[in-house]
Design a protein around this motif. Structure first.
Motif, PDB file in Angstrom:
ATOM      1  N   ASN A 235      -2.480   6.341   3.638  1.00 10.63           N
ATOM      2  CA  ASN A 235      -3.156   5.055   3.848  1.00 10.63           C
ATOM      3  C   ASN A 235      -3.520   4.360   2.540  1.00 10.63           C
ATOM      4  O   ASN A 235      -4.660   3.983   2.318  1.00 10.63           O
ATOM      5  N   GLY A 236      -2.538   4.204   1.673  1.00 10.24           N
ATOM      6  CA  GLY A 236      -2.741   3.492   0.411  1.00 10.24           C
ATOM      7  C   GLY A 236      -3.253   4.340  -0.727  1.00 10.24           C
ATOM      8  O   GLY A 236      -3.617   3.813  -1.779  1.00 10.24           O
TER       9      GLY A 236
ATOM     10  N   GLN B   9      -2.757   0.400  -4.281  1.00 12.20           N
ATOM     11  CA  GLN B   9      -2.600  -0.820  -3.493  1.00 12.20           C
ATOM     12  C   GLN B   9      -2.564  -2.002  -4.450  1.00 12.20           C
ATOM     13  O   GLN B   9      -3.413  -2.110  -5.329  1.00 12.20           O
TER      14      GLN B   9
ATOM     15  N   SER C  16      -1.147  -6.380  -4.945  1.00 11.49           N
ATOM     16  CA  SER C  16      -0.656  -7.604  -4.321  1.00 11.49           C
ATOM     17  C   SER C  16       0.329  -8.292  -5.255  1.00 11.49           C
ATOM     18  O   SER C  16       0.353  -8.042  -6.463  1.00 11.49           O
TER      19      SER C  16
ATOM     20  N   HIS D 183      -4.830   4.297  -7.555  1.00  7.19           N
ATOM     21  CA  HIS D 183      -4.495   5.476  -6.761  1.00  7.19           C
ATOM     22  C   HIS D 183      -5.679   6.445  -6.758  1.00  7.19           C
ATOM     23  O   HIS D 183      -6.528   6.426  -7.640  1.00  7.19           O
TER      24      HIS D 183
ATOM     25  N   TYR E 256      -0.814   2.623  -9.738  1.00  9.75           N
ATOM     26  CA  TYR E 256       0.164   3.252  -8.852  1.00  9.75           C
ATOM     27  C   TYR E 256       0.490   4.642  -9.368  1.00  9.75           C
ATOM     28  O   TYR E 256       0.788   4.823 -10.546  1.00  9.75           O
TER      29      TYR E 256
ATOM     30  N   GLU F 143       0.857  -1.179   0.000  1.00 10.16           N
ATOM     31  CA  GLU F 143       0.000   0.000   0.000  1.00 10.16           C
ATOM     32  C   GLU F 143       0.897   1.234   0.000  1.00 10.16           C
ATOM     33  O   GLU F 143       1.597   1.497   0.976  1.00 10.16           O
ATOM     34  N   TYR F 144       0.893   1.974  -1.111  1.00  9.44           N
ATOM     35  CA  TYR F 144       1.768   3.132  -1.297  1.00  9.44           C
ATOM     36  C   TYR F 144       1.061   4.393  -0.818  1.00  9.44           C
ATOM     37  O   TYR F 144      -0.106   4.614  -1.139  1.00  9.44           O
ATOM     38  N   SER F 145       1.799   5.241  -0.064  1.00  6.05           N
ATOM     39  CA  SER F 145       1.160   6.364   0.616  1.00  6.05           C
ATOM     40  C   SER F 145       2.027   7.616   0.669  1.00  6.05           C
ATOM     41  O   SER F 145       3.246   7.542   0.585  1.00  6.05           O
TER      42      SER F 145
END
Length: 166
Positions: free
Chosen positions: A81-82, A86, A88, A120, A131, A70-72
């Protein structure tokens, strides 16, 4: 007496889970965890082919079959918070160490075994996709990734890795 036993038990549990935490590190030398590399910023601010950083994870808990990332942006309420996406990464088998390659930003076309969980949250700010690379325009925002080791659709352990400021 019961409270003392409970406190000791909780303390040992905290020590045990801390000792079992998995390790995460940035694999690419140009991602140093301090400053976001110029080429890895969003295209809106000059990124050339921005992508997620490659990661090396070790000491993964037994039973890990999926890694969630989860990129923030810690300094943006909407993008925290993501909010930067996000995804997998499915493991072929349970392993204790894995190298996760980078994937391009600004696209929905993720290579297998990656899967998008949530795109995103800033498609109006920059190009849509799974992303969005760091995109604050140099306002010194702090970027990070929360990495979760999953097994049977449950979080086994998680860690946070700092990506750097931009």
């Amino acid at each position: 007496m019961k409270l003392k036993v409970l406190a000791i038990s909780l303390g040992l549990s905290a020590i045990s889970s801390g000792a079992l935490a998995f390790d995460a590190k940035l694999t690419d030398a140009f991602w140093d965890g301090s400053t976001v590399p110029a080429a890895e910023q969003c295209q809106k601010f000059g990124g050339t082919s921005p992508a997620t950083p490659a990661l090396t994870l070790s000491k993964l808990p037994k039973g890990t079959d999926v890694i969630v990332m989860e990129y923030s942006d810690r300094d943006s309420q909407n993008m925290n918070n993501g909010g930067h996406g996000q995804m997998s990464y499915t493991l072929a088998s349970s392993v204790s160490e894995v190298e996760i390659p980078s994937v391009l930003g600004h696209t929905y076309a993720l290579p297998a075994p990656f899967k998008m969980i949530a795109e995103h949250r800033g498609p109006g700010w920059d190009k849509a996709g799974a992303y969005m690379p760091p995109c604050s325009g140099g306002k010194d925002h702090a970027y990070y990734v929360t990495i979760k080791a999953m097994g049977d659709n449950k979080v086994l352990e998680q860690t946070v890795l700092e990506l750097g400021k931009y």
